[in-house]
Scaffold this motif. Sequence first.
Motif, PDB file in Angstrom:
ATOM      1  N   VAL A  25     -12.583  -0.244  -7.389  1.00 45.28           N
ATOM      2  CA  VAL A  25     -13.520  -0.563  -6.315  1.00 45.28           C
ATOM      3  C   VAL A  25     -14.867  -0.958  -6.923  1.00 45.28           C
ATOM      4  O   VAL A  25     -15.497  -0.161  -7.620  1.00 45.28           O
ATOM      5  N   LEU A  57     -18.435  -1.074  -1.983  1.00 43.24           N
ATOM      6  CA  LEU A  57     -17.942  -0.365  -0.812  1.00 43.24           C
ATOM      7  C   LEU A  57     -19.031  -0.351   0.250  1.00 43.24           C
ATOM      8  O   LEU A  57     -20.160   0.060  -0.018  1.00 43.24           O
ATOM      9  N   CYS A  80     -13.879  -2.532   1.389  1.00 39.18           N
ATOM     10  CA  CYS A  80     -13.790  -2.384  -0.057  1.00 39.18           C
ATOM     11  C   CYS A  80     -13.575  -3.729  -0.736  1.00 39.18           C
ATOM     12  O   CYS A  80     -12.745  -4.527  -0.291  1.00 39.18           O
ATOM     13  N   ILE A 123     -12.260  -4.954  -4.322  1.00 36.74           N
ATOM     14  CA  ILE A 123     -11.513  -4.364  -5.431  1.00 36.74           C
ATOM     15  C   ILE A 123     -11.299  -5.401  -6.518  1.00 36.74           C
ATOM     16  O   ILE A 123     -10.799  -6.500  -6.245  1.00 36.74           O
ATOM     17  N   TRP A 159     -17.204   4.035  -4.446  1.00 39.71           N
ATOM     18  CA  TRP A 159     -17.485   2.999  -5.440  1.00 39.71           C
ATOM     19  C   TRP A 159     -16.980   3.431  -6.816  1.00 39.71           C
ATOM     20  O   TRP A 159     -17.096   4.579  -7.210  1.00 39.71           O
TER      21      TRP A 159
END
Length: 374
Positions: A312, A315, A324, A326, A353
């Motif tokens: 992540v 966030l 999120c 990613i 995070w």
Amino acid sequence: MKGSAVRIENVTKTYGDFCAVDNLNLEIKSGEFFSLLGPSGCGKTTLLRMLAGFVTPTSGAIYLDNKNIVDVPPNQRHVNTVFQNYALFPHLNIYDNVAFPLRIRKEDKKVIDRKVQEYLNLVQLTGKESRFPSELSGGQKQRVAIARALINEPSVLLLDEPLSALDAKLREHMLLELDAIHDRIGITFIFVTHDQEEALSVSDRVAVMNKGHALQVAPPFEIYESPADAFVADFIGETNLFEGKVTRVDGEWVEAETQAFGPVKVTADDDIYPKVGDVILMTVRPEKVRITLAPPPQEKYDNKHNLVQGQVKELIYVGFQSKCSIKVDGSGFIMHAVKPHIKYSDEGPEIDWDDRVHFWWHANDAYIVEIVEG
């Protein structure tokens, strides 16, 4: 009131070398709530002004119940417009603003009074007849503008970004009111907006426009779930777009090798028939992506799921969910996913995070938007 059907045939509008609307064809059904959706400069407002008679097409025809109205003056069309800036007369009170079109037509005073009261009741402004525009909220001004447009009993109501000047909560409230008014009076609404949430919320059908073309005309769910191309997929809400080279076609399933995730599976679309070797562009919406800290139990997924790992990198907590971003292991591709907050937690979101996460989506939840090469 009865709504009119609208047909736009091969309509083009140019300004010098600039083509605002390019050979456009559309059919809008009688009584439909129809939205023209697209970014600034896509041609939607130009089209609305041609429907209203304020702009003349360079070529093509516009039919109102099978009558070509291109040469009909604006005041003789059975069409009225609600403008973005309300266009109310500041020196007239609510009653006189709404009554204005009928006074121009020299209607009888009793008829005017009856109709003004009827339409003020329709927009829930009864008892505020003596107030002036400066004493009204933005939502009340918009309702006055709607009542004034409807009092002429048009067969088509044109709405030119009517909610853009309102704050978010009031905009949502006015959308519901517009929808309710449409249901009560039953005429054709043509609604121009650049806000996809507005268009998807109230429309029977939506035309997504870009560069003077209608890229897709369909009900809201189809526009969102089955976008016609990459522009529509990206413009309507948030999405993840990625390419892959088809390695296998097995009935309704397509397997592709992607730079972002390695091999993935996607459902074959009825309108797009990729073959082995084609490069395809796929989309999957963030809310279709499941995300967990631990690997998902095997009973939660099967061989039609795409399972990936990553970290992540961003966030955003928005109360009922976290958004999120990613970073995918191996490729660095940024995947967007949504984590709903379905259980109470006094310790904050489950995922934070910099967490390492597993995420996955089913082949049914991805969609092929176009064949890039073949």
